[in-house]
Design a protein around this motif. Structure first.
Motif, PDB file in Angstrom:
ATOM      1  N   LEU A 111       0.870  -1.164   0.000  1.00 34.80           N
ATOM      2  CA  LEU A 111       0.000   0.000   0.000  1.00 34.80           C
ATOM      3  C   LEU A 111       0.908   1.215   0.000  1.00 34.80           C
ATOM      4  O   LEU A 111       1.832   1.305   0.812  1.00 34.80           O
ATOM      5  CB  LEU A 111      -0.889  -0.020   1.244  1.00 34.80           C
ATOM      6  CG  LEU A 111      -1.979   1.011   1.354  1.00 34.80           C
ATOM      7  CD1 LEU A 111      -2.981   0.863   0.207  1.00 34.80           C
ATOM      8  CD2 LEU A 111      -2.699   0.878   2.687  1.00 34.80           C
ATOM      9  N   THR A 112       0.683   2.123  -0.946  1.00 29.87           N
ATOM     10  CA  THR A 112       1.507   3.323  -1.034  1.00 29.87           C
ATOM     11  C   THR A 112       0.611   4.550  -1.083  1.00 29.87           C
ATOM     12  O   THR A 112      -0.546   4.484  -1.506  1.00 29.87           O
ATOM     13  CB  THR A 112       2.398   3.324  -2.286  1.00 29.87           C
ATOM     14  OG1 THR A 112       1.565   3.281  -3.448  1.00 29.87           O
ATOM     15  CG2 THR A 112       3.342   2.146  -2.297  1.00 29.87           C
ATOM     16  N   GLY A 113       1.154   5.654  -0.672  1.00 29.76           N
ATOM     17  CA  GLY A 113       0.424   6.911  -0.729  1.00 29.76           C
ATOM     18  C   GLY A 113       1.392   8.064  -0.830  1.00 29.76           C
ATOM     19  O   GLY A 113       2.571   7.953  -0.452  1.00 29.76           O
ATOM     20  N   SER A 114       0.901   9.163  -1.363  1.00 31.66           N
ATOM     21  CA  SER A 114       1.737  10.349  -1.454  1.00 31.66           C
ATOM     22  C   SER A 114       0.864  11.599  -1.445  1.00 31.66           C
ATOM     23  O   SER A 114      -0.293  11.567  -1.870  1.00 31.66           O
ATOM     24  CB  SER A 114       2.602  10.325  -2.719  1.00 31.66           C
ATOM     25  OG  SER A 114       1.792  10.345  -3.870  1.00 31.66           O
ATOM     26  N   LEU A 115       1.424  12.648  -0.926  1.00 42.52           N
ATOM     27  CA  LEU A 115       0.841  13.983  -1.011  1.00 42.52           C
ATOM     28  C   LEU A 115       1.705  14.756  -1.974  1.00 42.52           C
ATOM     29  O   LEU A 115       2.922  14.578  -2.017  1.00 42.52           O
ATOM     30  CB  LEU A 115       0.846  14.664   0.363  1.00 42.52           C
ATOM     31  CG  LEU A 115       0.037  13.979   1.453  1.00 42.52           C
ATOM     32  CD1 LEU A 115       0.256  14.691   2.786  1.00 42.52           C
ATOM     33  CD2 LEU A 115      -1.439  13.964   1.096  1.00 42.52           C
ATOM     34  N   PHE A 116       1.086  15.621  -2.780  1.00 42.08           N
ATOM     35  CA  PHE A 116       1.887  16.359  -3.745  1.00 42.08           C
ATOM     36  C   PHE A 116       1.460  17.811  -3.825  1.00 42.08           C
ATOM     37  O   PHE A 116       0.329  18.179  -3.507  1.00 42.08           O
ATOM     38  CB  PHE A 116       1.836  15.707  -5.128  1.00 42.08           C
ATOM     39  CG  PHE A 116       0.454  15.611  -5.733  1.00 42.08           C
ATOM     40  CD1 PHE A 116      -0.080  16.661  -6.468  1.00 42.08           C
ATOM     41  CD2 PHE A 116      -0.304  14.458  -5.574  1.00 42.08           C
ATOM     42  CE1 PHE A 116      -1.335  16.568  -7.026  1.00 42.08           C
ATOM     43  CE2 PHE A 116      -1.553  14.349  -6.136  1.00 42.08           C
ATOM     44  CZ  PHE A 116      -2.078  15.405  -6.860  1.00 42.08           C
ATOM     45  N   LEU A 117       2.411  18.618  -4.264  1.00 41.68           N
ATOM     46  CA  LEU A 117       2.219  20.035  -4.526  1.00 41.68           C
ATOM     47  C   LEU A 117       2.878  20.307  -5.862  1.00 41.68           C
ATOM     48  O   LEU A 117       4.039  19.955  -6.062  1.00 41.68           O
ATOM     49  CB  LEU A 117       2.870  20.854  -3.420  1.00 41.68           C
ATOM     50  CG  LEU A 117       2.486  22.317  -3.294  1.00 41.68           C
ATOM     51  CD1 LEU A 117       0.997  22.478  -3.055  1.00 41.68           C
ATOM     52  CD2 LEU A 117       3.272  22.955  -2.149  1.00 41.68           C
ATOM     53  N   ARG A 118       2.133  20.866  -6.818  1.00 45.22           N
ATOM     54  CA  ARG A 118       2.663  21.149  -8.153  1.00 45.22           C
ATOM     55  C   ARG A 118       2.647  22.646  -8.417  1.00 45.22           C
ATOM     56  O   ARG A 118       1.695  23.337  -8.064  1.00 45.22           O
ATOM     57  CB  ARG A 118       1.794  20.478  -9.223  1.00 45.22           C
ATOM     58  CG  ARG A 118       1.870  19.010  -9.243  1.00 45.22           C
ATOM     59  CD  ARG A 118       1.093  18.450 -10.433  1.00 45.22           C
ATOM     60  NE  ARG A 118       1.092  17.007 -10.393  1.00 45.22           N
ATOM     61  CZ  ARG A 118      -0.006  16.260 -10.352  1.00 45.22           C
ATOM     62  NH1 ARG A 118      -1.186  16.804 -10.377  1.00 45.22           N
ATOM     63  NH2 ARG A 118       0.086  14.955 -10.302  1.00 45.22           N
ATOM     64  N   TYR A 119       3.688  23.094  -9.089  1.00 48.82           N
ATOM     65  CA  TYR A 119       3.773  24.493  -9.508  1.00 48.82           C
ATOM     66  C   TYR A 119       3.986  24.502 -11.003  1.00 48.82           C
ATOM     67  O   TYR A 119       4.915  23.867 -11.522  1.00 48.82           O
ATOM     68  CB  TYR A 119       4.916  25.221  -8.809  1.00 48.82           C
ATOM     69  CG  TYR A 119       4.952  26.684  -9.123  1.00 48.82           C
ATOM     70  CD1 TYR A 119       4.086  27.572  -8.487  1.00 48.82           C
ATOM     71  CD2 TYR A 119       5.821  27.186 -10.084  1.00 48.82           C
ATOM     72  CE1 TYR A 119       4.101  28.912  -8.776  1.00 48.82           C
ATOM     73  CE2 TYR A 119       5.838  28.530 -10.396  1.00 48.82           C
ATOM     74  CZ  TYR A 119       4.978  29.398  -9.739  1.00 48.82           C
ATOM     75  OH  TYR A 119       4.982  30.729 -10.057  1.00 48.82           O
ATOM     76  N   ARG A 120       3.138  25.189 -11.720  1.00 49.10           N
ATOM     77  CA  ARG A 120       3.202  25.231 -13.182  1.00 49.10           C
ATOM     78  C   ARG A 120       4.061  26.416 -13.636  1.00 49.10           C
ATOM     79  O   ARG A 120       3.811  27.566 -13.250  1.00 49.10           O
ATOM     80  CB  ARG A 120       1.801  25.341 -13.761  1.00 49.10           C
ATOM     81  CG  ARG A 120       1.797  25.328 -15.256  1.00 49.10           C
ATOM     82  CD  ARG A 120       0.396  25.283 -15.791  1.00 49.10           C
ATOM     83  NE  ARG A 120       0.425  25.454 -17.220  1.00 49.10           N
ATOM     84  CZ  ARG A 120      -0.636  25.552 -17.975  1.00 49.10           C
ATOM     85  NH1 ARG A 120      -1.821  25.485 -17.440  1.00 49.10           N
ATOM     86  NH2 ARG A 120      -0.515  25.694 -19.275  1.00 49.10           N
ATOM     87  N   LEU A 121       5.047  26.126 -14.489  1.00 50.16           N
ATOM     88  CA  LEU A 121       5.918  27.157 -15.054  1.00 50.16           C
ATOM     89  C   LEU A 121       5.416  27.515 -16.460  1.00 50.16           C
ATOM     90  O   LEU A 121       4.697  26.749 -17.091  1.00 50.16           O
ATOM     91  CB  LEU A 121       7.347  26.638 -15.160  1.00 50.16           C
ATOM     92  CG  LEU A 121       8.007  26.235 -13.831  1.00 50.16           C
ATOM     93  CD1 LEU A 121       9.352  25.573 -14.098  1.00 50.16           C
ATOM     94  CD2 LEU A 121       8.158  27.424 -12.915  1.00 50.16           C
TER      95      LEU A 121
END
Length: 125
Positions: A111-121
């Motif tokens: 079981l895997t999980g992740s939180l992410f934050l993306r910034y668009r250039l």
């Protein structure tokens, strides 16, 4: 060999189901069959939020007349949530799991999980 899919799409949602079956000769006395069923769902909740779910199972069977038959089932499930914070920044979470069931001892699932934050250039145009 058989491979088929059916999908339903609207402005805010997409649901697809796929089914497949194939056979392969491994030797003069062995035949390997694979069957799978998968379902994927995507929903845009509003202008800023989306959710995705995906699940599937694949069954492998080897029929060998000289030795014993081998069977295994591979299960998977995944979910994702994404939210736009502003024009350039978004964040979300992913979670997924997979398990294998087979003749003999089964390996541990994961079981895997992740939180992410993306910034668009670049240009937002």
């Amino acid at each position: 060999m058989f491979d088929g899919s059916i999908c339903h799409s609207s402005e805010t949602e997409r649901l697809c189901g796929r089914i497949a079956r194939s056979s392969q000769s491994l030797s003069r006395a062995a035949l390997s069959n694979s069957s799978s069923v998968n379902v994927d769902w995507y929903k845009r909740l509003d202008d800023k939020q989306t959710v995705q779910l995906s699940t599937g199972v694949t069954r492998y069977v080897t029929d060998d007349q000289l030795t014993s038959n081998f069977k295994s089932h591979y299960f998977r499930i995944a979910a994702s949530y994404s939210r736009k914070i502003n024009g350039r920044l978004s964040g979300g979470a992913d979670v997924s799991g997979r398990w294998l069931r087979q003749n003999g001892p089964d390996p541990d699932g994961d079981l895997t999980g992740s939180l992410f934050l993306r910034y668009r250039l670049g240009d937002l145009g």
